[in-house]
Design a protein around this motif. Structure first.
Motif, PDB file in Angstrom:
ATOM      1  N   GLU A 260       0.791  -1.201  -0.121  1.00  0.00           N
ATOM      2  CA  GLU A 260      -0.076  -0.159   0.056  1.00  0.00           C
ATOM      3  C   GLU A 260       0.926   1.036  -0.082  1.00  0.00           C
ATOM      4  O   GLU A 260       1.760   1.334   0.753  1.00  0.00           O
ATOM      5  N   THR A 261       0.580   2.077  -0.965  1.00  0.00           N
ATOM      6  CA  THR A 261       1.768   3.203  -0.950  1.00  0.00           C
ATOM      7  C   THR A 261       1.051   4.571  -0.694  1.00  0.00           C
ATOM      8  O   THR A 261      -0.197   4.808  -1.521  1.00  0.00           O
TER       9      THR A 261
ATOM     10  N   ALA B 134      -0.468  14.208  -5.158  1.00  0.00           N
ATOM     11  CA  ALA B 134      -0.581  13.039  -4.150  1.00  0.00           C
ATOM     12  C   ALA B 134      -1.122  11.649  -4.930  1.00  0.00           C
ATOM     13  O   ALA B 134      -1.901  11.697  -5.576  1.00  0.00           O
ATOM     14  N   ILE B 135      -0.287  10.761  -4.918  1.00  0.00           N
ATOM     15  CA  ILE B 135      -0.517   9.377  -5.611  1.00  0.00           C
ATOM     16  C   ILE B 135      -0.603   8.366  -4.338  1.00  0.00           C
ATOM     17  O   ILE B 135       0.263   8.203  -3.611  1.00  0.00           O
ATOM     18  N   TYR B 136      -1.815   7.663  -4.382  1.00  0.00           N
ATOM     19  CA  TYR B 136      -1.985   6.776  -3.487  1.00  0.00           C
ATOM     20  C   TYR B 136      -2.620   5.368  -4.061  1.00  0.00           C
ATOM     21  O   TYR B 136      -3.264   5.368  -4.931  1.00  0.00           O
ATOM     22  N   GLY B 137      -1.935   4.220  -3.598  1.00  0.00           N
ATOM     23  CA  GLY B 137      -2.599   3.053  -4.329  1.00  0.00           C
ATOM     24  C   GLY B 137      -1.900   1.888  -3.951  1.00  0.00           C
ATOM     25  O   GLY B 137      -0.924   1.783  -3.072  1.00  0.00           O
TER      26      GLY B 137
ATOM     27  N   GLU C 275      -0.307   0.314 -11.470  1.00  0.00           N
ATOM     28  CA  GLU C 275      -1.332   1.658 -11.730  1.00  0.00           C
ATOM     29  C   GLU C 275      -1.996   2.038 -10.586  1.00  0.00           C
ATOM     30  O   GLU C 275      -2.404   1.640  -9.547  1.00  0.00           O
ATOM     31  N   ARG C 276      -1.580   3.545 -10.348  1.00  0.00           N
ATOM     32  CA  ARG C 276      -2.303   4.158  -9.115  1.00  0.00           C
ATOM     33  C   ARG C 276      -2.802   5.500  -9.493  1.00  0.00           C
ATOM     34  O   ARG C 276      -2.626   5.868 -10.425  1.00  0.00           O
TER      35      ARG C 276
END
Ligand SMILES: *[C@@H]1O[C@H](CO)[C@@H](O)[C@H](O)[C@H]1NC(C)=O
Ligand SMILES: *[C@@H]1O[C@H](CO)[C@@H](O)[C@H](O)[C@H]1NC(C)=O
Ligand SMILES: *[C@@H]1O[C@H](CO)[C@@H](O)[C@H](O)[C@H]1NC(C)=O
Length: 158
Positions: free
Chosen positions: A83-84, A101-104, A113-114
């Motif tokens: 989980e990032t 902000a990149i989350y996923g 892919e996020r």
């Protein structure tokens, strides 16, 4: 009735003015995410790692710095997936000080892919996605090529 009509007219004028000032803009970014202090047990279930790593223009370890990736990753999958939660902080001339902000979820060994869930500065109101393709996966060095597609406010002055 009259007051509701005038409110509608006022709202339309404000909407027109704000759309005139700012419109959705699509930006494609391409750069390389270099992870240099690779931790052997990063994918052991339950491991949490805080990171501050370089975003560079190219694959070369000394190519121009574009920004930093600052965030947290946690090994939440029993299959080793992560989980990032990352902030991409830009330091280059064009986007200096702006963030995405990149989350996923990050599965291992494949293109990740996020979602891009937001941004600041030139990337205000961002929505989009990022694709991270592993290009170097060695014991001491990980490098991912990133393609980020974002839709955000395009301010007239930018
Ligand atoms: C990583 O995991 C292995 C196997 O469980 C263990 O032997 C090693 O000590 C761990 N390394 C670190 C730095 O925790
Ligand atoms: C990058 O720069 C460092 C420090 O100057 C140097 O030791 C290293 O060999 C360089 N790497 C490459 C691939 O040029
Ligand atoms: C980015 O902004 C900082 C702080 O305002 C400034 O010191 C730095 O020189 C800027 N960098 C570039 C590449 O414009």
């Amino acid at each position: 009735m009259v007051s509701s009509l005038s409110q509608t007219v006022l709202f339309s004028i404000l909407l027109f003015l704000s759309l005139h000032q700012a419109c959705a803009k699509k930006t494609h970014l391409n750069f390389y995410f270099h992870v240099t202090d690779v931790q052997a047990n990063a994918t052991d279930y339950g491991t949490i790692i805080v990171m501050d790593q370089a975003l560079r223009e190219g694959l070369d370890e000394n190519s121009t710095l574009i920004g930093r990736v600052q965030g947290i990753q946690a090994a939440v999958g029993k299959d080793g997936s992560l989980e990032t939660m990352f902030n991409f902080l830009f330091l280059n001339k064009q986007y200096n000080g702006s963030t995405l902000a990149i989350y996923g979820r990050a599965p291992l060994g494949t293109t990740i892919e996020r979602p891009v869930i937001g941004g600041t500065g030139k990337f205000r109101m961002s929505k989009g996605y990022s694709l991270a393709k592993p290009v170097i996966l060695s014991a001491t060095r990980l490098v991912y090529e990133l393609d980020v597609y974002v839709w955000h406010l395009g301010l007239k002055d930018d």
